[in-house]
Design an enzyme around this catalytic site. Structure first.
Site, short mmCIF file in Angstrom:
data_model
loop_
_atom_site.label_atom_id
_atom_site.label_comp_id
_atom_site.label_asym_id
_atom_site.label_seq_id
_atom_site.Cartn_x
_atom_site.Cartn_y
_atom_site.Cartn_z
N HIS A 139 0.87 -1.19 0.00
CA HIS A 139 0.00 0.00 0.00
C HIS A 139 0.90 1.23 0.00
O HIS A 139 1.47 1.59 1.02
CB HIS A 139 -0.90 -0.01 1.25
CG HIS A 139 -1.86 1.14 1.27
ND1 HIS A 139 -3.20 0.97 1.52
CD2 HIS A 139 -1.68 2.48 1.10
CE1 HIS A 139 -3.81 2.14 1.49
NE2 HIS A 139 -2.90 3.07 1.24
N HIS B 101 -10.45 1.23 1.80
CA HIS B 101 -10.20 2.17 2.90
C HIS B 101 -11.45 2.11 3.78
O HIS B 101 -12.46 2.71 3.45
CB HIS B 101 -9.97 3.59 2.38
CG HIS B 101 -9.64 4.56 3.46
ND1 HIS B 101 -8.44 5.23 3.55
CD2 HIS B 101 -10.35 4.95 4.55
CE1 HIS B 101 -8.43 5.99 4.63
NE2 HIS B 101 -9.59 5.85 5.26
N HIS C 188 1.64 5.34 -1.66
CA HIS C 188 1.28 6.54 -2.43
C HIS C 188 2.55 7.13 -3.04
O HIS C 188 3.48 7.47 -2.31
CB HIS C 188 0.62 7.58 -1.53
CG HIS C 188 -0.66 7.11 -0.94
ND1 HIS C 188 -1.88 7.27 -1.56
CD2 HIS C 188 -0.92 6.42 0.21
CE1 HIS C 188 -2.83 6.72 -0.82
NE2 HIS C 188 -2.28 6.21 0.26
N HIS D 132 -4.62 -0.80 5.79
CA HIS D 132 -4.08 -0.07 6.96
C HIS D 132 -4.98 -0.18 8.20
O HIS D 132 -5.48 0.82 8.69
CB HIS D 132 -3.79 1.39 6.61
CG HIS D 132 -4.84 2.11 5.82
ND1 HIS D 132 -6.17 2.15 6.17
CD2 HIS D 132 -4.74 2.82 4.67
CE1 HIS D 132 -6.83 2.84 5.28
NE2 HIS D 132 -6.00 3.27 4.35
N LYS E 16 -8.93 -0.18 -5.82
CA LYS E 16 -8.96 0.45 -4.50
C LYS E 16 -10.25 1.23 -4.31
O LYS E 16 -10.57 2.11 -5.09
CB LYS E 16 -7.76 1.40 -4.35
CG LYS E 16 -7.75 2.22 -3.07
CD LYS E 16 -7.52 1.38 -1.83
CE LYS E 16 -7.71 2.18 -0.55
NZ LYS E 16 -6.59 3.07 -0.23
N ASP F 34 1.43 2.55 3.52
CA ASP F 34 0.59 3.74 3.38
C ASP F 34 1.45 5.00 3.47
O ASP F 34 0.97 6.05 3.91
CB ASP F 34 -0.55 3.77 4.41
CG ASP F 34 -1.66 4.73 4.00
OD1 ASP F 34 -1.68 5.18 2.84
OD2 ASP F 34 -2.51 5.06 4.86
O1 DOR Z 1 -3.34 9.47 5.78
C1 DOR Z 1 -3.65 9.15 4.65
N1 DOR Z 1 -3.08 9.71 3.57
N2 DOR Z 1 -4.60 8.23 4.48
C2 DOR Z 1 -5.10 7.93 3.28
O2 DOR Z 1 -5.98 7.10 3.19
C3 DOR Z 1 -4.64 8.65 2.08
C4 DOR Z 1 -3.29 9.18 2.28
C5 DOR Z 1 -2.87 10.17 1.21
O3 DOR Z 1 -3.13 9.94 0.03
O4 DOR Z 1 -2.25 11.18 1.56
ZN ZN Z 2 -3.33 5.02 1.57
#
Ligand code: DOR
Ligand code: ZN
Length: 335
Positions: free
Chosen positions: A13, A134, A15, A168, A95, A240
């Site tokens: 997971h 999520h 970003h 998460h 997702k 995450d």
């Molecule tokens: O804290 C988070 N940041 N939770 C998420 O689900 C998305 C993520 C983000 O994209 O910054």
């Molecule tokens: Zn995330």
């Protein structure tokens, strides 16, 4: 000096964003992980075959070598079967975000009406595309994940052949769900193995520890540690790691997200070592994910050393968790 070797670590997971942020951040994960599940919450989100192919190309262009596999996802909508068939070979999962629940999730799902979702989720089951979720309601912030358990129950029972990954997880309630349904799995972040709400707002407010779902109570932390340390076969590591520029974190209206990508393996070694469970880390950080997702990552060997490592104060303007603090493990070599 004590060392520990990990083979083919996977971040299930992640970003990576886009543009300059992607270029700066993607190499940090590509250095120490064999692959990662890439979140689709760009602006606008990744929702088409063209989007996902182009995004994968931008990721590959941003990493310095080929020894990293971005496992792509698209952003859940009630897609039809023909579309899912056309995209199935390009993606590893889909997702699902409840609308507005977190960063860039405005286009997410606003109703969990199972009948409306049935055609998509049955097609995903038939095509063996896992659903990553999520799992938070719009309730009181500390209760959002626990309240979402009834949605997981109805998804898991209505679509018994769909692999559903509770992303998460942060609560004892979610840990307890894992053994109730064969088709439920979970990812756990490293920050949720270290933080409670006290570390976010218990003393001074710590924006770099603020994320969604928010860190919970000590008993939740214990439940997460317990299941991660024994590398329960239905849990996988998913960082995450969510980079935001410093000014978006250190401001009123702080963006949610903890940035851990460059220190995740070091912190995991420290936690597993502290509990004398280093032998289980390989399973948690790679083997379980390989079996659950049926993936075969590129070979990579990471050697970590039990020595002090001072976490940099930023990586291209993004502040990591534990910035400027000393942690107990460091990466020694990658092959
Ligand atoms: O804290 C988070 N940041 N939770 C998420 O689900 C998305 C993520 C983000 O994209 O910054
Ligand atoms: Zn995330």
């Amino acid at each position: 000096m004590k060392t520990h070797t990990l083979l083919m670590p996977l971040d299930m997971h992640l970003h990576l964003r886009d543009g300059v942020m992607l270029e700066n951040i993607a190499p940090l994960t590509a250095y120490s992980f064999s692959g990662a599940i890439i979140m689709p919450n760009l602006v606008p989100p990744v929702t088409s075959l063209k989007d996902v192919k182009a995004y994968k190309e931008r990721i590959m262009a941003a990493v310095p070598n080929d020894y990293f596999e971005p496992y792509m996802t698209i952003f859940y909508k009630n897609y039809d079967k023909a579309f899912l068939e056309s995209v199935a070979d390009e993606i590893t999962a889909i997702k699902l975000y409840p609308a507005g629940i977190t960063t860039n999730s405005e286009d997410g799902v606003s109703s969990f009406d199972i009948e409306k979702m049935r055609p998509t989720l049955e097609a995903m089951s038939a095509l063996e595309i896992p659903l990553c979720v999520h799992g938070e309601t719009d309730g009181f912030v500390m209760d959002r994940e626990a309240e979402f358990m009834s949605v997981y129950e109805s998804l898991a029972t209505s679509f018994p052949n769909l692999k559903i990954i509770m992303e998460h997880i942060t609560t004892k309630a979610a840990v307890e769900m894992l053994d109730k349904h064969d088709n439920l799995y979970a990812t756990i972040t490293v920050h949720h193995l270290l933080l409670t709400l006290d570390d976010v707002i218990g003393g001074m407010m710590m924006p770099h520890n603020f994320c969604k779902p928010i860190a919970k109570r000590p008993e939740d932390l214990d439940a997460l540690l317990n299941i991660a340390l024994k590398a329960h076969p239905k849990v996988m590591f998913g960082s995450d790691s969510a980079p935001h520029p410093k000014d978006k974190k250190e401001s009123s209206g702080c963006a949610a997200g903890v940035f851990t990508a460059p220190i995740a393996l070091q912190l995991l070694c420290e936690i597993f070592d502290q509990y004398n469970k280093l032998d289980n880390l390989q399973t948690f950080v790679s083997d379980n994910a390989q079996s659950i997702y049926r993936i075969c990552p590129e070979f990579k060997e990471i050697i970590l050393e039990n020595r002090p490592f001072v976490v940099p104060d930023n990586y291209s303007g993004v502040i990591p968790m534990y910035a400027k603090e000393t942690i107990g493990w460091a990466i020694e070599n990658v092959e």
